[in-house]
Motif scaffolding. Structure first.
Motif, short mmCIF file in Angstrom:
data_model
loop_
_atom_site.label_atom_id
_atom_site.label_comp_id
_atom_site.label_asym_id
_atom_site.label_seq_id
_atom_site.Cartn_x
_atom_site.Cartn_y
_atom_site.Cartn_z
N ASP A 280 0.85 -1.20 0.00
CA ASP A 280 0.00 0.00 0.00
C ASP A 280 0.88 1.24 0.00
OD1 ASP A 280 -2.12 -1.70 0.06
OD2 ASP A 280 -2.85 -1.10 2.03
N THR A 281 0.67 2.10 -1.00
CA THR A 281 1.53 3.26 -1.20
C THR A 281 0.68 4.51 -1.35
OG1 THR A 281 3.13 1.87 -2.37
CG2 THR A 281 3.33 4.25 -2.67
N THR B 244 -17.29 11.27 2.35
CA THR B 244 -17.75 11.64 3.69
C THR B 244 -18.22 10.45 4.50
OG1 THR B 244 -19.89 12.13 2.70
CG2 THR B 244 -18.41 13.99 3.06
N SER B 245 -18.34 9.28 3.90
CA SER B 245 -18.91 8.16 4.66
C SER B 245 -18.12 6.86 4.51
CB SER B 245 -20.36 7.93 4.24
OG SER B 245 -20.41 7.57 2.87
N GLY B 246 -16.84 6.94 4.25
CA GLY B 246 -16.04 5.72 4.17
C GLY B 246 -15.06 5.76 3.02
N THR B 247 -14.34 4.67 2.88
CA THR B 247 -13.32 4.53 1.85
C THR B 247 -13.97 4.16 0.53
OG1 THR B 247 -11.73 3.84 3.52
CG2 THR B 247 -11.22 3.28 1.24
N ILE B 248 -13.52 4.80 -0.55
CA ILE B 248 -14.07 4.59 -1.89
C ILE B 248 -12.97 4.04 -2.79
CG2 ILE B 248 -15.22 5.68 -3.86
CD1 ILE B 248 -16.89 5.86 -1.32
N VAL C 293 -9.51 6.01 -1.71
CA VAL C 293 -9.41 7.32 -1.07
C VAL C 293 -10.31 7.26 0.15
CG1 VAL C 293 -11.20 8.38 -2.54
CG2 VAL C 293 -9.57 9.84 -1.34
N GLY C 294 -9.77 7.71 1.27
CA GLY C 294 -10.51 7.68 2.52
C GLY C 294 -11.07 9.05 2.87
N VAL C 295 -11.80 9.10 3.98
CA VAL C 295 -12.38 10.36 4.43
C VAL C 295 -11.30 11.37 4.81
CG1 VAL C 295 -14.56 9.33 5.16
CG2 VAL C 295 -12.68 9.49 6.80
N ASP C 296 -10.07 10.91 5.03
CA ASP C 296 -8.95 11.81 5.30
C ASP C 296 -8.35 12.38 4.01
OD1 ASP C 296 -7.77 9.50 4.30
OD2 ASP C 296 -6.48 9.17 6.04
N GLY C 297 -8.85 11.91 2.86
CA GLY C 297 -8.39 12.41 1.56
C GLY C 297 -7.16 11.72 1.01
N ILE C 298 -6.58 10.79 1.76
CA ILE C 298 -5.36 10.12 1.29
C ILE C 298 -5.70 9.06 0.25
CG2 ILE C 298 -3.39 8.68 1.95
CD1 ILE C 298 -3.49 10.06 4.70
N CYS C 299 -5.06 9.18 -0.92
CA CYS C 299 -5.21 8.20 -2.00
C CYS C 299 -4.08 7.18 -1.87
CB CYS C 299 -5.15 8.87 -3.36
SG CYS C 299 -6.52 10.01 -3.66
N THR C 300 -4.44 5.90 -1.82
CA THR C 300 -3.47 4.83 -1.61
C THR C 300 -3.56 3.82 -2.73
OG1 THR C 300 -3.73 5.08 0.79
CG2 THR C 300 -2.71 3.06 0.02
N LEU C 301 -2.44 3.63 -3.45
CA LEU C 301 -2.35 2.61 -4.49
C LEU C 301 -2.35 1.24 -3.81
CD1 LEU C 301 0.48 4.25 -6.59
CD2 LEU C 301 -1.98 4.35 -7.04
N ARG C 302 -3.15 0.27 -4.32
CA ARG C 302 -3.27 -1.02 -3.64
C ARG C 302 -3.00 -2.22 -4.53
NH1 ARG C 302 -7.97 -1.76 0.01
NH2 ARG C 302 -6.52 -3.28 0.83
N THR C 303 -3.41 -2.16 -5.79
CA THR C 303 -3.24 -3.33 -6.66
C THR C 303 -2.73 -2.91 -8.04
OG1 THR C 303 -5.52 -3.22 -7.48
CG2 THR C 303 -5.13 -4.60 -5.54
N ASN D 185 3.75 8.29 -15.61
CA ASN D 185 2.65 9.18 -15.24
C ASN D 185 1.44 8.33 -14.88
OD1 ASN D 185 3.80 11.88 -15.87
ND2 ASN D 185 4.00 10.95 -17.89
N LEU D 186 0.96 8.49 -13.66
CA LEU D 186 -0.21 7.75 -13.21
C LEU D 186 -1.44 8.62 -13.34
CD1 LEU D 186 2.28 6.48 -11.61
CD2 LEU D 186 0.53 5.60 -10.08
N ARG D 187 -2.49 8.04 -13.89
CA ARG D 187 -3.77 8.72 -14.00
C ARG D 187 -4.75 8.01 -13.08
NH1 ARG D 187 -1.31 8.16 -18.94
NH2 ARG D 187 -2.26 6.13 -19.21
N LEU D 188 -5.27 8.73 -12.10
CA LEU D 188 -6.22 8.19 -11.15
C LEU D 188 -7.58 8.81 -11.41
CD1 LEU D 188 -3.30 8.55 -9.62
CD2 LEU D 188 -4.58 7.72 -7.68
N HIS D 189 -8.61 7.98 -11.40
CA HIS D 189 -9.97 8.47 -11.65
C HIS D 189 -10.91 7.84 -10.63
CE1 HIS D 189 -13.57 9.80 -13.75
NE2 HIS D 189 -14.04 8.58 -13.54
N ILE D 190 -11.81 8.67 -10.08
CA ILE D 190 -12.77 8.16 -9.11
C ILE D 190 -14.02 9.03 -9.13
CG2 ILE D 190 -11.89 9.51 -7.16
CD1 ILE D 190 -12.26 6.90 -5.48
N THR D 191 -15.15 8.40 -8.96
CA THR D 191 -16.42 9.13 -8.79
C THR D 191 -17.12 8.56 -7.56
OG1 THR D 191 -17.62 7.63 -10.25
CG2 THR D 191 -16.76 9.64 -11.24
N PHE D 192 -17.81 9.41 -6.82
CA PHE D 192 -18.53 8.96 -5.64
C PHE D 192 -19.58 9.98 -5.26
CE2 PHE D 192 -14.65 11.13 -4.37
CZ PHE D 192 -15.08 12.04 -3.43
#
Length: 141
Positions: free
Chosen positions: A71-72, A84-88, A103-113, A131-138
């Motif tokens: 986990d990085t 606002t309500s958990g890890t996404i 990404v958690g409620v603390d805003g930290i994005c963690t690479l996992r897999t 160059n890493l491209r990260l995309h998320i919707t919630f």
């Protein structure tokens, strides 16, 4: 009870108005070993979309198992743009490797897999950071 009232016609303007779209391009903070190349955030109502573009300036992140990375943390999302309500869960790719991050409620994005490919860093003998491209919707509560 009448559901329809005069003046309640559906018009082009009525179909188009809705909550305003808020945007941001600032406030993303890179973790050690990463550099922010670009950041875009969009929010309409409770729907949030984040697009983060990071350069891996540190050492290569090796694959530690069948598709696992240690986990990085790679960046922190600005306040007001976090779940606002958990890890996404979200997706990332670098053109060769791809995988998942959270990404958690603390805003930290963690690479996992990863799909089995390492994330090549600039601080290697090859000197060819990716160059890493990260995309998320919630949805925010």
């Amino acid at each position: 009870m009448t559901l329809w009232q005069p003046g309640m016609r559906i018009t082009d303007d009525r179909l188009n108005d809705g909550p305003p779209t808020l945007t941001t391009a600032t406030g993303l903070v890179a973790a050690t070993g990463f550099t922010v190349s670009d950041f875009r955030g969009y929010r309409t109502g409770h729907n949030v979309e984040l697009n983060m573009y990071l350069f891996r300036s540190g050492a290569t992140i090796a694959v530690s198992g069948a598709g696992n990375l240690a986990d990085t943390a790679c960046c922190t999302v600005p306040s007001g743009w976090r779940p606002t309500s958990g890890t996404i869960n979200g997706n990332w790719d670098d053109g060769t490797a791809e995988g998942g991050f959270v990404v958690g409620v603390d805003g930290i994005c963690t690479l996992r897999t990863t799909n089995g490919e390492p994330i090549v860093g600039e601080a290697t003998t090859a000197g060819s950071g990716r160059n890493l491209r990260l995309h998320i919707t919630f949805i925010q509560d």
